[in-house]
Design an enzyme around this catalytic site. Structure first.
Site, PDB file in Angstrom:
ATOM      1  N   CYS A  17       1.700  -6.739  15.143  1.00 27.28           N
ATOM      2  CA  CYS A  17       3.049  -6.180  15.335  1.00 27.28           C
ATOM      3  C   CYS A  17       4.099  -7.281  15.371  1.00 27.28           C
ATOM      4  O   CYS A  17       5.289  -7.002  15.318  1.00 27.28           O
ATOM      5  CB  CYS A  17       3.152  -5.408  16.640  1.00 27.28           C
ATOM      6  SG  CYS A  17       2.053  -4.016  16.783  1.00 27.28           S
ATOM      7  N   CYS A  34      -3.341  -3.430  22.358  1.00 27.97           N
ATOM      8  CA  CYS A  34      -2.113  -3.124  21.622  1.00 27.97           C
ATOM      9  C   CYS A  34      -2.110  -1.632  21.284  1.00 27.97           C
ATOM     10  O   CYS A  34      -3.079  -1.122  20.708  1.00 27.97           O
ATOM     11  CB  CYS A  34      -2.051  -3.949  20.336  1.00 27.97           C
ATOM     12  SG  CYS A  34      -0.875  -3.272  19.154  1.00 27.97           S
ATOM     13  N   HIS A  71       4.019   1.556   2.252  1.00 28.47           N
ATOM     14  CA  HIS A  71       5.205   0.863   1.752  1.00 28.47           C
ATOM     15  C   HIS A  71       5.821   1.653   0.604  1.00 28.47           C
ATOM     16  O   HIS A  71       7.042   1.810   0.503  1.00 28.47           O
ATOM     17  CB  HIS A  71       4.847  -0.527   1.202  1.00 28.47           C
ATOM     18  CG  HIS A  71       4.142  -1.408   2.173  1.00 28.47           C
ATOM     19  ND1 HIS A  71       3.017  -2.109   1.841  1.00 28.47           N
ATOM     20  CD2 HIS A  71       4.389  -1.683   3.464  1.00 28.47           C
ATOM     21  CE1 HIS A  71       2.605  -2.808   2.893  1.00 28.47           C
ATOM     22  NE2 HIS A  71       3.427  -2.550   3.890  1.00 28.47           N
ATOM     23  N   CYS A 127       0.896  -9.518  20.135  1.00 25.77           N
ATOM     24  CA  CYS A 127       0.125  -8.912  19.053  1.00 25.77           C
ATOM     25  C   CYS A 127       0.615  -9.477  17.732  1.00 25.77           C
ATOM     26  O   CYS A 127       1.777  -9.278  17.363  1.00 25.77           O
ATOM     27  CB  CYS A 127       0.257  -7.385  19.053  1.00 25.77           C
ATOM     28  SG  CYS A 127      -0.566  -6.673  17.612  1.00 25.77           S
ATOM     29  N   LYS A 137      -3.477  -1.743   6.374  1.00 28.59           N
ATOM     30  CA  LYS A 137      -4.484  -2.758   6.088  1.00 28.59           C
ATOM     31  C   LYS A 137      -5.246  -3.142   7.356  1.00 28.59           C
ATOM     32  O   LYS A 137      -6.450  -3.324   7.342  1.00 28.59           O
ATOM     33  CB  LYS A 137      -3.785  -3.978   5.474  1.00 28.59           C
ATOM     34  CG  LYS A 137      -4.717  -5.070   5.081  1.00 28.59           C
ATOM     35  CD  LYS A 137      -5.664  -4.646   3.986  1.00 28.59           C
ATOM     36  CE  LYS A 137      -6.721  -5.703   3.793  1.00 28.59           C
ATOM     37  NZ  LYS A 137      -7.757  -5.253   2.903  1.00 28.59           N
ATOM     38  N   HIS A 155      -2.513  -1.367  17.223  1.00 31.10           N
ATOM     39  CA  HIS A 155      -3.694  -1.892  16.551  1.00 31.10           C
ATOM     40  C   HIS A 155      -4.985  -1.770  17.357  1.00 31.10           C
ATOM     41  O   HIS A 155      -6.056  -2.093  16.840  1.00 31.10           O
ATOM     42  CB  HIS A 155      -3.457  -3.363  16.155  1.00 31.10           C
ATOM     43  CG  HIS A 155      -2.358  -3.510  15.148  1.00 31.10           C
ATOM     44  ND1 HIS A 155      -1.043  -3.685  15.501  1.00 31.10           N
ATOM     45  CD2 HIS A 155      -2.386  -3.455  13.800  1.00 31.10           C
ATOM     46  CE1 HIS A 155      -0.305  -3.766  14.408  1.00 31.10           C
ATOM     47  NE2 HIS A 155      -1.093  -3.620  13.362  1.00 31.10           N
ATOM     48  N   LYS A 168      -4.412   5.896  10.656  1.00 35.76           N
ATOM     49  CA  LYS A 168      -3.240   5.495   9.901  1.00 35.76           C
ATOM     50  C   LYS A 168      -3.759   4.647   8.757  1.00 35.76           C
ATOM     51  O   LYS A 168      -4.710   3.910   8.913  1.00 35.76           O
ATOM     52  CB  LYS A 168      -2.329   4.623  10.760  1.00 35.76           C
ATOM     53  CG  LYS A 168      -1.690   5.368  11.884  1.00 35.76           C
ATOM     54  CD  LYS A 168      -0.582   4.564  12.499  1.00 35.76           C
ATOM     55  CE  LYS A 168      -1.095   3.338  13.207  1.00 35.76           C
ATOM     56  NZ  LYS A 168      -0.048   2.649  13.977  1.00 35.76           N
ATOM     57  N   HIS A 183       0.841  -1.195   0.000  1.00 35.87           N
ATOM     58  CA  HIS A 183       0.000   0.000   0.000  1.00 35.87           C
ATOM     59  C   HIS A 183       0.875   1.243   0.000  1.00 35.87           C
ATOM     60  O   HIS A 183       2.106   1.165  -0.038  1.00 35.87           O
ATOM     61  CB  HIS A 183      -0.990  -0.015   1.159  1.00 35.87           C
ATOM     62  CG  HIS A 183      -0.346  -0.110   2.515  1.00 35.87           C
ATOM     63  ND1 HIS A 183       0.356   0.928   3.077  1.00 35.87           N
ATOM     64  CD2 HIS A 183      -0.284  -1.130   3.408  1.00 35.87           C
ATOM     65  CE1 HIS A 183       0.799   0.568   4.270  1.00 35.87           C
ATOM     66  NE2 HIS A 183       0.435  -0.683   4.486  1.00 35.87           N
TER      67      HIS A 183
HETATM   68  N1  MSP Z   1       8.367  -6.361   8.379  1.00 35.91           N
HETATM   69  C1  MSP Z   1       8.440  -5.233   9.227  1.00 35.91           C
HETATM   70  C2  MSP Z   1       9.744  -4.480   9.019  1.00 35.91           C
HETATM   71  C3  MSP Z   1      10.978  -5.302   9.239  1.00 35.91           C
HETATM   72  S1  MSP Z   1      12.426  -4.415   8.879  1.00 35.91           S
HETATM   73  C4  MSP Z   1      13.643  -5.392   9.417  1.00 35.91           C
HETATM   74  C5  MSP Z   1       7.270  -4.275   8.949  1.00 35.91           C
HETATM   75  N2  MSP Z   1       6.673  -4.415   7.773  1.00 35.91           N
HETATM   76  S2  MSP Z   1       5.373  -3.608   7.297  1.00 35.91           S
HETATM   77  O1  MSP Z   1       5.106  -4.105   5.976  1.00 35.91           O
HETATM   78  O2  MSP Z   1       4.317  -3.749   8.240  1.00 35.91           O
HETATM   79  O3  MSP Z   1       5.690  -2.082   7.284  1.00 35.91           O
HETATM   80  C6  MSP Z   1       6.792  -1.580   6.627  1.00 35.91           C
HETATM   81  C7  MSP Z   1       6.902  -0.101   6.709  1.00 35.91           C
HETATM   82  O4  MSP Z   1       5.779   0.554   6.121  1.00 35.91           O
HETATM   83  C8  MSP Z   1       7.046   0.457   8.121  1.00 35.91           C
HETATM   84  O5  MSP Z   1       8.176   1.300   8.152  1.00 35.91           O
HETATM   85  C9  MSP Z   1       5.808   1.271   8.315  1.00 35.91           C
HETATM   86  O6  MSP Z   1       6.041   2.394   9.105  1.00 35.91           O
HETATM   87  C10 MSP Z   1       5.505   1.700   6.892  1.00 35.91           C
HETATM   88  N3  MSP Z   1       4.134   2.130   6.762  1.00 35.91           N
HETATM   89  C11 MSP Z   1       3.017   1.367   6.787  1.00 35.91           C
HETATM   90  N4  MSP Z   1       1.950   2.203   6.660  1.00 35.91           N
HETATM   91  C12 MSP Z   1       2.341   3.499   6.578  1.00 35.91           C
HETATM   92  C13 MSP Z   1       1.720   4.733   6.284  1.00 35.91           C
HETATM   93  N5  MSP Z   1       0.406   4.872   6.193  1.00 35.91           N
HETATM   94  N6  MSP Z   1       2.516   5.812   6.067  1.00 35.91           N
HETATM   95  C14 MSP Z   1       3.873   5.710   6.027  1.00 35.91           C
HETATM   96  N7  MSP Z   1       4.483   4.561   6.276  1.00 35.91           N
HETATM   97  C15 MSP Z   1       3.769   3.505   6.838  1.00 35.91           C
HETATM   98  O7  MSP Z   1       6.954  -3.468   9.794  1.00 35.91           O
END
Ligand code: MSP
Length: 631
Positions: free
Chosen positions: A129, A143, A21, A126, A299, A146, A296, A18
């Site tokens: 997380c 949590c 990412h 959780c 998903k 979440h 935020k 999304h």
């Molecule tokens: N797998 C772990 C990271 C491990 S690194 C050794 C993880 N993955 S994640 O897919 O859930 O999230 C990855 C990144 O996306 C995180 O840095 C998170 O902050 C970022 N984002 C997810 N949603 C976001 C927004 N809405 N806005 C900006 N970034 C956010 O955590």
């Protein structure tokens, strides 16, 4: 030439990528490109986090084997990165055989050093997380990320003696102020470290979860997903197999992360590295979140914006531009389609697109489609040139300080200065009186545009390339920042409007979010619903100081619940910084961030004025803490 190793978090493959990412990955791409174009040797790493309960559950829901689920989902990430023009150097997957080998090697090393022990543990887990929370970390028993009730799990597990490294980490953070950025995040981590640090549970019994890397010293357990995932940053560069390669890149210059994964990166990871005897990365930089309304966009909260929808409709580069321009690095930003369209039309269609159109049309019409010669030069021409010669240095400095939104702003200021130069000199009129002078003006405008486009190239790699070609610049000249590289006589390329205006009357795009409604006023009154859009909260003042060169302004650091922020307020004539510290004030939380006298302000405090005296709205009941919503 210096080396520059930058990483993104590796993304969970439990679902589709999304915009959150996409944001981190575009940011890493933009920074890599700036460094590459400045001549640095760059290694840009991204990838996917494929083990753990969350991914396992996603596979189960689909009724397929977890590895197959990963193989399928990973393609979506790779496709999106391609679509977003992400130029990474390596894509790591934690299911890669070599990564698993490195995780095992580090586990054995730490185990043999006596930093891993076996014990019984009970905690709140959780799945979202993928971590345990202690009682005191929970918010109303839920949590904190979440907002879900958590199950208590009691089981025998392996533990990493993280507590042993608490003091070493605190000292390291103090001695290396750049290690955790921005500063308020460093303070947050130091705050967390004021409490005794608990040891970290690093295993999961196979009776509960089989999807993970088997512990090398106990086949009944798999490795905890975070312990496995963090190691990607060193396994991707050959930690155990290629010493030369590893030492070339490690330590990383930047781990880019979102603010929600601060503790795992700034506490778990450095203590793991201490234990393994590996140096620490230079900077862990936590950016804020893209928010939609009050939520935020992730998903698990169910209100995802699909970046692909925006890209398909308006192109990749405008989306990259918007994401880089509208987030002050470190702070949260509101995402709305309206804001995107506004930004696109004003910066890209009006300022940049019109400039390219004007220059190309005039050169085509009056100079046979070839870049004109330079004749006598006036003061105004010199001024524009020196702005163009200065801007590269300004941008370099801003990039080094991670002020990407400022880079865009400064570059656009330069584009506006070129527009102003055109307005002042009016080459369309001048051409009738003094063709040589008009040619000089158009040369200066086009050469300045080349410099501006070059600075925007890392943000919009494909459209800047097209615009360069339109003004007759060859690919080989892109990275040259010196004035005068645009060759007189060079033939312009085919013109095509680079940013056609978006018509705002029709609904720009359909996503799963309603457009924000206008506030309706009846008899000067607003509805309760409208009022409740204003988010007011109590905030504790942590620190305040004067803003240099502005007598009325104070820069104030506040704490709102768990979050720290900075605001700027015009109250210096009424309150000294010392008066403010410790006060519980009231702040408008969802005001658009602003830069006031070069200082970022993220919110606004409430105060009343009577007899020219300003008095802050404060709360003095001890039951009210910071972060309480006022309604
Ligand atoms: N797998 C772990 C990271 C491990 S690194 C050794 C993880 N993955 S994640 O897919 O859930 O999230 C990855 C990144 O996306 C995180 O840095 C998170 O902050 C970022 N984002 C997810 N949603 C976001 C927004 N809405 N806005 C900006 N970034 C956010 O955590």
């Amino acid at each position: 030439m210096s080396k520059f190793y930058i990483t993104t978090p590796i993304y969970y493959v439990n679902d589709e990528p999304h915009i959150g990412h996409a944001y981190t990955t575009i940011l890493a791409d933009v920074l890599s490109r700036y460094h590459r174009e400045a001549g640095d040797d760059v290694f840009f790493l991204t990838g996917t986090d494929e083990h753990g309960q969350k991914v396992y559950q996603a596979a189960q829901e689909r009724g397929i084997d977890p590895k197959r689920h990963c193989d399928e989902t990973v393609v979506r990430f790779k496709e999106l990165w391609e679509k977003l023009h992400i130029r990474y150097d390596y894509f790591i997957r934690t299911t890669d055989e070599y990564h698993k080998e490195v995780v095992k090697a580090i586990l054995i090393d730490i185990y043999e050093k006596g930093d891993i022990y076996f014990d019984e543990y009970s905690g709140h887990y959780c799945v979202g997380c993928e971590r345990f929370y202690t009682e005191k970390e929970l918010l109303d028993g839920k949590c904190p990320q979440h907002k879900k009730n958590l199950n208590v799990i009691t089981e025998k597990n392996y533990f990493f003696k993280m507590s042993r490294y608490q003091q070493q980490l605190i000292d390291y953070i103090h001695e290396n102020p750049k290690f955790i950025q921005p500063d308020f995040r460093r303070n947050e981590v130091l705050g967390f470290l004021r409490q005794p640090l608990e040891d970290l549970c690093i295993s999961r019994p196979k009776t509960r979860l089989t999807w993970g890397i088997e512990l090398p010293f106990d086949a009944d357990y798999v490795t905890y997903v975070w312990f496995d995932a963090l190691i990607n940053y060193v396994s991707a560069i050959g930690a155990t197999k290629d010493k030369k390669q590893f030492e070339k890149w490690w330590p990383a210059e930047f781990h880019l992360i979102g603010k929600d994964i601060l503790t795992t990166h700034c506490v778990y990871w450095p203590t793991m590295l201490f234990a393994a005897g590996i140096p620490l990365p230079r900077t862990i930089f936590a950016h804020g979140w893209w928010l939609s309304g009050d939520f935020k966009m992730s998903k698990s909260l169910g209100n995802v914006v699909k970046p692909l929808d925006l890209i398909d409709q308006y192109g990749v580069d405008p989306v990259r531009y918007f994401l880089m321009r509208d987030m002050v690095l470190g702070q949260d930003s509101n995402f709305s389609i309206e804001a995107f369209v506004r930004r696109y039309n004003s910066d890209l269609a009006n300022d940049l697109g019109n400039l390219v159109g004007r220059i190309c049309t005039l050169i085509t019409r009056h100079f046979d489609g070839k870049i004109p010669q330079v004749g006598d030069v006036s003061e105004g021409d010199d001024e524009l040139r020196s702005h163009g010669e200065r801007i590269g240095g300004v941008v370099k400095n801003l990039i080094e300080n991670m002020r990407v939104n400022k880079v865009v702003e400064e570059t656009l200021q330069f584009i506006r200065a070129i527009n102003k130069y055109m307005e002042t000199n009016q080459p369309w009129k001048l051409v009738k009186e003094d063709k040589n002078k008009a040619g000089t003006v158009l040369y200066y405008a086009a050469e300045s545009l080349r410099l501006g486009l070059q600075l925007l190239h890392p943000i919009m790699p494909s459209r800047t390339k097209k615009m360069m070609e339109m003004i007759g610049v060859k690919a080989t000249d892109y990275a040259d920042q010196t004035w005068g590289k645009l060759k007189s006589g060079a033939k312009l390329g085919q013109f095509e409007a680079p940013f056609p205006r978006i018509e705002t009357k029709k609904e720009p795009i359909s996503i799963d979010k309603k457009p924000t409604e206008e506030i309706t006023m009846i008899d000067n009154k607003i509805s309760f619903q409208d009022f409740s859009k204003v988010q007011l909260k109590t905030a504790k003042v942590l620190k305040a100081e004067k803003v240099e060169g502005a007598d009325r302004l104070l820069k104030i650091q506040i704490k709102v619940g768990d979050e720290e922020r900075q605001i700027v307020a015009g109250i210096a004539e009424h309150y000294s910084p010392e008066d403010l510290v410790g006060k519980l004030i009231v702040v408008v939380m969802n005001l658009e961030p602003a830069t006031i006298r070069g200082v970022e302000s993220n919110g606004m405090l409430l105060a009343g004025t009577a007899d020219n005296k300003v008095v802050l709205v404060t709360m003095d009941d001890p039951t009210i803490q910071s972060g309480v919503r006022i309604s």
